[in-house]
Scaffold this motif. Sequence first.
Motif, mmCIF file in Angstrom:
data_model
loop_
_atom_site.group_PDB
_atom_site.id
_atom_site.type_symbol
_atom_site.label_atom_id
_atom_site.label_comp_id
_atom_site.label_asym_id
_atom_site.label_seq_id
_atom_site.Cartn_x
_atom_site.Cartn_y
_atom_site.Cartn_z
ATOM 1 N N LYS A 101 -26.467 2.599 -40.777
ATOM 2 C CA LYS A 101 -26.015 1.488 -41.654
ATOM 3 C C LYS A 101 -26.053 1.993 -42.841
ATOM 4 C CE LYS A 101 -29.240 -1.725 -38.517
ATOM 5 N NZ LYS A 101 -30.023 -2.562 -38.290
ATOM 6 N N SER A 102 -24.450 1.594 -42.793
ATOM 7 C CA SER A 102 -23.746 1.222 -44.434
ATOM 8 C C SER A 102 -23.642 0.762 -45.018
ATOM 9 C CB SER A 102 -22.970 3.115 -43.751
ATOM 10 O OG SER A 102 -22.832 4.261 -43.312
ATOM 11 N N HIS A 103 -23.576 0.986 -46.225
ATOM 12 C CA HIS A 103 -22.881 0.133 -47.217
ATOM 13 C C HIS A 103 -23.391 -1.431 -46.863
ATOM 14 C CE1 HIS A 103 -20.100 2.399 -49.260
ATOM 15 N NE2 HIS A 103 -20.025 3.219 -47.968
ATOM 16 N N GLY A 104 -24.849 -1.605 -46.706
ATOM 17 C CA GLY A 104 -25.234 -3.124 -46.807
ATOM 18 C C GLY A 104 -24.991 -3.732 -45.319
ATOM 19 N N ARG A 105 -24.468 -3.418 -44.674
ATOM 20 C CA ARG A 105 -24.015 -4.388 -43.230
ATOM 21 C C ARG A 105 -25.199 -4.363 -42.163
ATOM 22 N NH1 ARG A 105 -19.236 -0.581 -44.093
ATOM 23 N NH2 ARG A 105 -20.122 0.863 -42.810
ATOM 24 N N PRO A 106 -25.487 -5.594 -41.829
ATOM 25 C CA PRO A 106 -26.598 -5.702 -40.535
ATOM 26 C C PRO A 106 -26.266 -5.017 -39.809
ATOM 27 C CG PRO A 106 -25.308 -7.055 -40.510
ATOM 28 C CD PRO A 106 -25.001 -7.277 -41.611
ATOM 29 N N GLN A 107 -25.715 -4.764 -39.656
ATOM 30 C CA GLN A 107 -25.373 -3.499 -37.893
ATOM 31 C C GLN A 107 -24.886 -2.328 -38.042
ATOM 32 O OE1 GLN A 107 -20.935 -5.975 -38.053
ATOM 33 N NE2 GLN A 107 -22.593 -5.604 -35.947
ATOM 34 N N SER A 108 -25.270 -2.048 -37.532
ATOM 35 C CA SER A 108 -24.814 0.483 -37.424
ATOM 36 C C SER A 108 -23.390 0.154 -37.326
ATOM 37 C CB SER A 108 -25.685 0.970 -35.614
ATOM 38 O OG SER A 108 -24.505 0.388 -35.101
ATOM 39 N N ASN A 109 -22.918 1.559 -37.354
ATOM 40 C CA ASN A 109 -21.312 1.661 -37.551
ATOM 41 C C ASN A 109 -20.695 1.693 -36.483
ATOM 42 O OD1 ASN A 109 -22.187 1.900 -40.307
ATOM 43 N ND2 ASN A 109 -22.288 4.035 -40.445
ATOM 44 N N LEU A 110 -21.603 1.727 -35.666
ATOM 45 C CA LEU A 110 -20.832 2.047 -34.014
ATOM 46 C C LEU A 110 -20.072 0.001 -33.905
ATOM 47 C CD1 LEU A 110 -19.750 3.011 -31.396
ATOM 48 C CD2 LEU A 110 -22.131 3.192 -30.560
ATOM 49 N N ASP A 111 -21.244 -0.421 -33.570
ATOM 50 C CA ASP A 111 -20.962 -1.446 -33.337
ATOM 51 C C ASP A 111 -20.175 -2.851 -34.056
ATOM 52 O OD1 ASP A 111 -23.154 -1.617 -31.661
ATOM 53 O OD2 ASP A 111 -24.680 -2.179 -33.217
ATOM 54 N N TRP A 112 -20.095 -1.572 -35.666
ATOM 55 C CA TRP A 112 -19.920 -2.699 -36.453
ATOM 56 C C TRP A 112 -18.430 -2.193 -36.317
ATOM 57 C CZ3 TRP A 112 -16.978 -0.232 -40.824
ATOM 58 C CH2 TRP A 112 -15.636 -1.376 -41.996
ATOM 59 N N ALA A 113 -17.863 -0.884 -35.731
ATOM 60 C CA ALA A 113 -16.427 -0.576 -35.089
ATOM 61 C C ALA A 113 -16.052 -0.888 -33.794
ATOM 62 C CB ALA A 113 -16.311 1.139 -34.836
ATOM 63 N N LEU A 114 -17.453 -1.024 -32.728
ATOM 64 C CA LEU A 114 -16.657 -1.891 -31.813
ATOM 65 C C LEU A 114 -16.131 -3.105 -31.628
ATOM 66 C CD1 LEU A 114 -19.988 -0.585 -29.288
ATOM 67 C CD2 LEU A 114 -17.595 0.244 -29.452
ATOM 68 N N GLU A 115 -16.314 -3.896 -32.541
ATOM 69 C CA GLU A 115 -15.940 -5.015 -32.972
ATOM 70 C C GLU A 115 -14.088 -5.145 -32.968
ATOM 71 O OE1 GLU A 115 -16.914 -7.385 -36.416
ATOM 72 O OE2 GLU A 115 -18.678 -7.204 -36.508
ATOM 73 N N TYR A 116 -13.162 -4.465 -33.791
ATOM 74 C CA TYR A 116 -12.491 -4.393 -33.644
ATOM 75 C C TYR A 116 -12.082 -3.321 -32.260
ATOM 76 C CZ TYR A 116 -7.660 -1.476 -34.358
ATOM 77 O OH TYR A 116 -6.465 -1.487 -33.708
ATOM 78 N N VAL A 117 -12.632 -2.887 -31.347
ATOM 79 C CA VAL A 117 -12.379 -1.949 -29.900
ATOM 80 C C VAL A 117 -12.322 -2.982 -28.896
ATOM 81 C CG1 VAL A 117 -13.091 -0.208 -28.118
ATOM 82 C CG2 VAL A 117 -12.956 0.582 -30.359
ATOM 83 N N TRP A 118 -13.684 -4.011 -29.091
ATOM 84 C CA TRP A 118 -13.796 -5.170 -28.266
ATOM 85 C C TRP A 118 -12.306 -6.143 -28.402
ATOM 86 C CZ3 TRP A 118 -16.198 -3.024 -24.917
ATOM 87 C CH2 TRP A 118 -17.473 -2.641 -25.203
ATOM 88 N N ASP A 119 -12.049 -6.037 -29.102
ATOM 89 C CA ASP A 119 -11.098 -7.037 -29.883
ATOM 90 C C ASP A 119 -9.871 -6.730 -29.192
ATOM 91 O OD1 ASP A 119 -9.742 -9.723 -31.648
ATOM 92 O OD2 ASP A 119 -8.413 -8.135 -32.054
ATOM 93 N N LYS A 120 -9.342 -5.834 -29.301
ATOM 94 C CA LYS A 120 -8.595 -5.375 -29.145
ATOM 95 C C LYS A 120 -8.287 -5.429 -26.884
ATOM 96 C CE LYS A 120 -5.791 -4.310 -32.491
ATOM 97 N NZ LYS A 120 -4.988 -5.036 -33.104
ATOM 98 N N ILE A 121 -9.581 -4.820 -26.515
ATOM 99 C CA ILE A 121 -9.537 -4.441 -25.106
ATOM 100 C C ILE A 121 -9.799 -6.064 -24.412
ATOM 101 C CG2 ILE A 121 -11.358 -3.543 -23.406
ATOM 102 C CD1 ILE A 121 -11.907 -1.975 -24.924
ATOM 103 N N THR A 122 -10.523 -6.566 -25.549
ATOM 104 C CA THR A 122 -10.595 -8.648 -24.375
ATOM 105 C C THR A 122 -8.770 -8.986 -24.767
ATOM 106 O OG1 THR A 122 -11.124 -8.561 -25.842
ATOM 107 C CG2 THR A 122 -12.728 -8.497 -24.893
ATOM 108 N N THR A 123 -8.079 -8.883 -25.479
ATOM 109 C CA THR A 123 -7.218 -8.846 -25.599
ATOM 110 C C THR A 123 -6.273 -8.258 -24.675
ATOM 111 O OG1 THR A 123 -6.693 -9.507 -28.131
ATOM 112 C CG2 THR A 123 -4.702 -9.257 -27.116
ATOM 113 N N THR A 124 -6.434 -7.553 -23.777
ATOM 114 C CA THR A 124 -5.553 -6.883 -23.277
ATOM 115 C C THR A 124 -6.014 -7.756 -21.754
ATOM 116 O OG1 THR A 124 -6.102 -4.556 -24.370
ATOM 117 C CG2 THR A 124 -5.246 -4.525 -21.708
#
Length: 734
Positions: free
Chosen positions: A20-43
């Motif tokens: 968990k970098s830069h004070g984020r409450p979630q792990s870096n993977l969960d944070w990155a998956l926000e972008y991935v899930w948004d793109k895939i769910t749009t598809t």
Amino acid sequence: MASKEATVYIVDCGSTMGEKSHGRPQSNLDWALEYVWDKITTTVANGRKTALAGVVGLRTDGTENLLDSEEDYAHITVFQELGQVLMPQLRKLRQELVVSQTEDGDAMSALIIAIQMIVSTCKKLQYQRRIVLVTDGRGTMQADDLADITSKLKEDNIDLVVLGVDFDDAEYGFKEEGTDETKAENEAILKQLCDDCGGAYGTLVQAVDELGVPRVKTTKPVPSYRGMLTLGNPEEYDTALAIDVERYPKTMKAAPPSASQFVIRSDMAAGEATQSTQTMDGEEAPNGTNDGLAAVKTARTYQVDDEKAPGGKLDVERDELSKGYEYGRTAVHISESDQIVTLYETSPSFDILGFVDKNQYERYLDMSRSNVVVAQRTNDKASMALSSLIHALYELESYAVARLVMKENKEPRIVLLAPNIEPEFECLYDVELPFAEGVRSYKFPPLDRVVTVSGKVLKVHRNLPNDDLQAAMSDYVDSMDLSTFGQDEEGQPAEYGSMDETYSPMLHRINQVVKHRAVYPDTDPPPPYEILTRYSQPPSELLKAAQPALSRVIKCADVKKVPPKARGRRYGRKEAPKPLSELDVSALLAQDPKRSNKQARIDPKNAIPEFKQLLQTSEELPQLQSACGQLKTIIFDWIKHSVGDSGYGRAVEAIRVMREEMAEMDIAAPYNDVLRELQAKLLGGELGGERKEMWYRVRVNRLGLLLAKECEGGVSEEEGKAFLSAAPAAATSK
């Protein structure tokens, strides 16, 4: 036809992505998956079979790919082959994309796997090909094949997008302090790769921040008319004008996704249903998953009255029915042979009827969305002719009125054609106009004068604003100006809340919640994006700046705050009008010892007026209860000695008066106690035998218990409904 797409997402699942970098409450993977899930769910939401997506895991615990026999391709797993992604695959990916226990895995090798997936699936077909790499750049990376990868990306027209967790991006203004040497080298390699192949390189901070900005869907327009735009009759006159044109929609309403109706399958218990996807026919969904849902199907049956049929109704087929048009309360039948007479036969046409002055047209006559009329493609003669018409209308400041029939036997429409000239684009905008019977004219009194009954015109009146109020209101409107309250990229004054920055909250909020629930079915929806609520209220700085102008308006208009209506008899009810004799009758009656509250008795012959008089002089709750008790005794006596229903009318009126008086005094208990006792006695036969008709009248006149929303101490709405609805059942059981 929608374009074909093929996108492969490479997601770094290394152990370092669990930090968990830069004070984020979630792990870096969960944070990155926000972008991935948004793109895939749009598809997934698009539901197009030509929108393909694949997911490759980088730095995974296991290895599963086409080249897994080679050491360089270890710890790379293909979680989703390139194809259409549905809900079962989406839920499966959510379980598989988790932080691993290893740091081994080469991003360049994962790129080669993704390229191979696209090439083998898309072949030489026309696809928009894209690879999205999401990584923190902290794993080992071999740059020996960088030139070959670049060449292959260019050769197959594959767009590369690299998003790094906390990568430095000077254009976005983000720089991570204390970056280790390995990550810095990998950032340089990936940036060089994107520069060489023309890809996009950026930091994940920017990508996640931009998720809150809705993406406007661009659709390929479909022409609503293709044919001739005519001025005059070209079949009879050589001087008539005929131009080959095409008509396209300029604006379209974007509707939120509609919900479908489903039920629990009859062959499954309700608790067995899961939240995975289900096919429309209730069969097993792809990949063997089943959520126990079946689509609701509609079946229609048509019946006619027939005394000989069972139940008096006869089922008939739809083909046996004839059309009937409603005329008043009667259905008028018209046979199919006569139906032809009602058909208004038309042929496709676009005819100019005349011209109107631009300044004389009223914008409120617009009836539809706008459309754009352009010349036929690859027709230079039509382009030149339409351009001449557009420039003529523009120079004469005129609009054209035309009759449009889009298809054969379609109803004709009257449209207004307005010229539009831009440096590289010329067209006619059209909007539908109403016919004569479609215009409704309403007359309203003027706002700047008052006309008396005698016809006298008054310019000064208490209902008309004076000059000071007009000036104050004008200043207030100017102080709330939004046209220059915002700022552009250069810091100069600009429009606040421009069209490009305002989005439909309903449309994009529903999409946001649906996409979130698709990935996380058991969690609460996230709060709405800030940009959706930004313009729901005026800016606080502008309100503060406009406060002096508003205060002046309040002063000039002599605005006074209306005190809230207090509840209770002392403040809620209106004062009785003062008699001309200035004698207080209530006070005189109160002085009579025979009419004191302790000794006053209500006469059954004048029950309701004396009940109201008694309440006027009642000061305490016991006195109110005594008055209600006396009226209750009289009501019960009327009902008990009623011959048939002769006394029911007086009883109902007395109950109504008691209810209104107690509601006005904000006291519910006396009335509710009386009504409960009345119900028990009526349904128990204690008031002279069978008196259920009286209780029916109480229900019909809605004289139920006083509710909490009506006065203090009232019952809830559910209890009030149950009190009335339970009455018939109680009567039956007796």
